[in-house]
Design an enzyme around this catalytic site. Structure first.
Site, short mmCIF file in Angstrom:
data_model
loop_
_atom_site.label_atom_id
_atom_site.label_comp_id
_atom_site.label_asym_id
_atom_site.label_seq_id
_atom_site.Cartn_x
_atom_site.Cartn_y
_atom_site.Cartn_z
N MET A 57 -6.54 11.64 -3.23
CA MET A 57 -6.35 12.04 -4.62
C MET A 57 -7.16 11.13 -5.54
O MET A 57 -6.88 11.02 -6.74
CB MET A 57 -4.86 12.00 -5.00
CG MET A 57 -4.06 13.03 -4.19
SD MET A 57 -2.53 13.57 -5.00
CE MET A 57 -1.69 12.03 -5.26
N HIS B 158 -8.49 3.55 1.21
CA HIS B 158 -9.21 4.82 1.39
C HIS B 158 -10.54 4.59 2.11
O HIS B 158 -10.95 5.38 2.96
CB HIS B 158 -9.52 5.45 0.02
CG HIS B 158 -8.31 5.86 -0.76
ND1 HIS B 158 -7.93 5.22 -1.91
CD2 HIS B 158 -7.43 6.87 -0.57
CE1 HIS B 158 -6.85 5.80 -2.40
NE2 HIS B 158 -6.51 6.81 -1.60
N ALA C 2 -3.94 -0.48 5.22
CA ALA C 2 -4.72 -1.62 4.71
C ALA C 2 -3.83 -2.39 3.74
O ALA C 2 -3.12 -1.78 2.93
CB ALA C 2 -5.98 -1.12 4.01
N SER D 261 -2.90 3.40 -4.72
CA SER D 261 -3.38 3.64 -6.09
C SER D 261 -2.26 3.36 -7.09
O SER D 261 -2.52 2.94 -8.22
CB SER D 261 -3.85 5.09 -6.24
OG SER D 261 -4.78 5.39 -5.23
O1 PAF Z 1 -2.09 11.05 0.52
C1 PAF Z 1 -2.63 11.65 -0.43
O2 PAF Z 1 -3.48 11.08 -1.15
C2 PAF Z 1 -2.27 13.09 -0.71
O3 PAF Z 1 -0.93 13.33 -0.49
C3 PAF Z 1 -3.15 14.10 0.05
C4 PAF Z 1 -2.95 13.97 1.56
C5 PAF Z 1 -4.61 13.87 -0.30
C6 PAF Z 1 -2.78 15.53 -0.36
O4 PAF Z 1 -2.94 15.73 -1.73
#
Ligand code: PAF
Length: 211
Positions: A35, A42, A181, A191
């Site tokens: 997201m 990430h 992490a 986030s």
């Molecule tokens: O973990 C996330 O950032 C969200 O839940 C995902 C898997 C991208 C779905 O919107």
């Protein structure tokens, strides 16, 4: 593959065109759904994806259906330019950043619910959350058609929900969990850590220590 020319697409048609060109060239493709508001956690998912595939797509989509009306959808941090720069730096090939209307066209009325694993824990506190996650992840997997999709073990229940839906719906993808992490003091990177006050941020690593 090393000829990295980072690109951004916003439609399912453009995403499919690129993935199908890679496939025709014999490449294995990985998807990292996010997201946005990217952090090192990430980026570690992208690195793991790169070790498992020739091409990596990251999606950035703040999914409205996984937020309840009183939650932080509007406040959720968004900075696509920064996210794109970070993704390009770690060797991601493609950013898929669809607008809400591309993901949920007028008249959209299908929901994926995963019984059992969605129900306890977070499912109790956020009763509509996992249906929103399951629906958007199903769509992302069908839109991209990756060989492998990588999700963080930080959201462990979410990972189990996604493994279940991929198996139940015969989606031909390997769902891979990536280790959490952490900051130097043990706090899991997220986030939403940006929301913590200094006092909360100082107290939060107690969770990791307790675990
Ligand atoms: O973990 C996330 O950032 C969200 O839940 C995902 C898997 C991208 C779905 O919107």
């Amino acid at each position: 593959m090393s000829d990295n020319l980072f690109a951004v697409v916003r439609t399912v048609a453009d995403l499919r065109r690129q993935v199908s060109a890679w496939r025709q060239a014999g490449a294995r493709v990985a998807l990292v759904p996010t997201m946005g508001a990217l952090h090192d956690g990430h980026l570690s998912l992208v690195n793991l994806a790169r070790s498992k595939a020739d091409r990596v797509v990251a999606s950035v989509f703040v999914n409205p259906t996984q937020f309840a009306p009183h939650e932080d959808f509007d406040a959720y941090p968004r900075d696509e330019a920064r996210d794109g720069a970070l993704l390009a730096e770690v060797g991601c090939d493609l950013l898929y950043a669809p607008p809400v209307a591309e993901m949920y066209a007028a008249g959209f009325s299908t929901t994926v619910t995963v019984a059992g694993v969605s129900e306890p824990l977070d499912g109790q506190a956020r009763p509509t959350h996992f249906a929103g996650v399951a629906t958007v992840v199903t769509k992302l997997l069908l839109q991209c058609g990756p060989d492998v999709a990588v999700f963080g073990e930080k959201d462990y229940q979410q990972l189990q929900v996604i493994k279940r839906l991929a198996a139940d719906l015969d989606i031909p993808v390997e769902v891979v969990g990536a280790p959490t992490a952490r900051a130097a003091d043990g706090l899991a990177l997220s986030s939403r850590n940006a929301y913590l006050t200094p006092a909360e941020r100082q107290a939060a690593p107690a969770l990791a220590r307790a675990l």
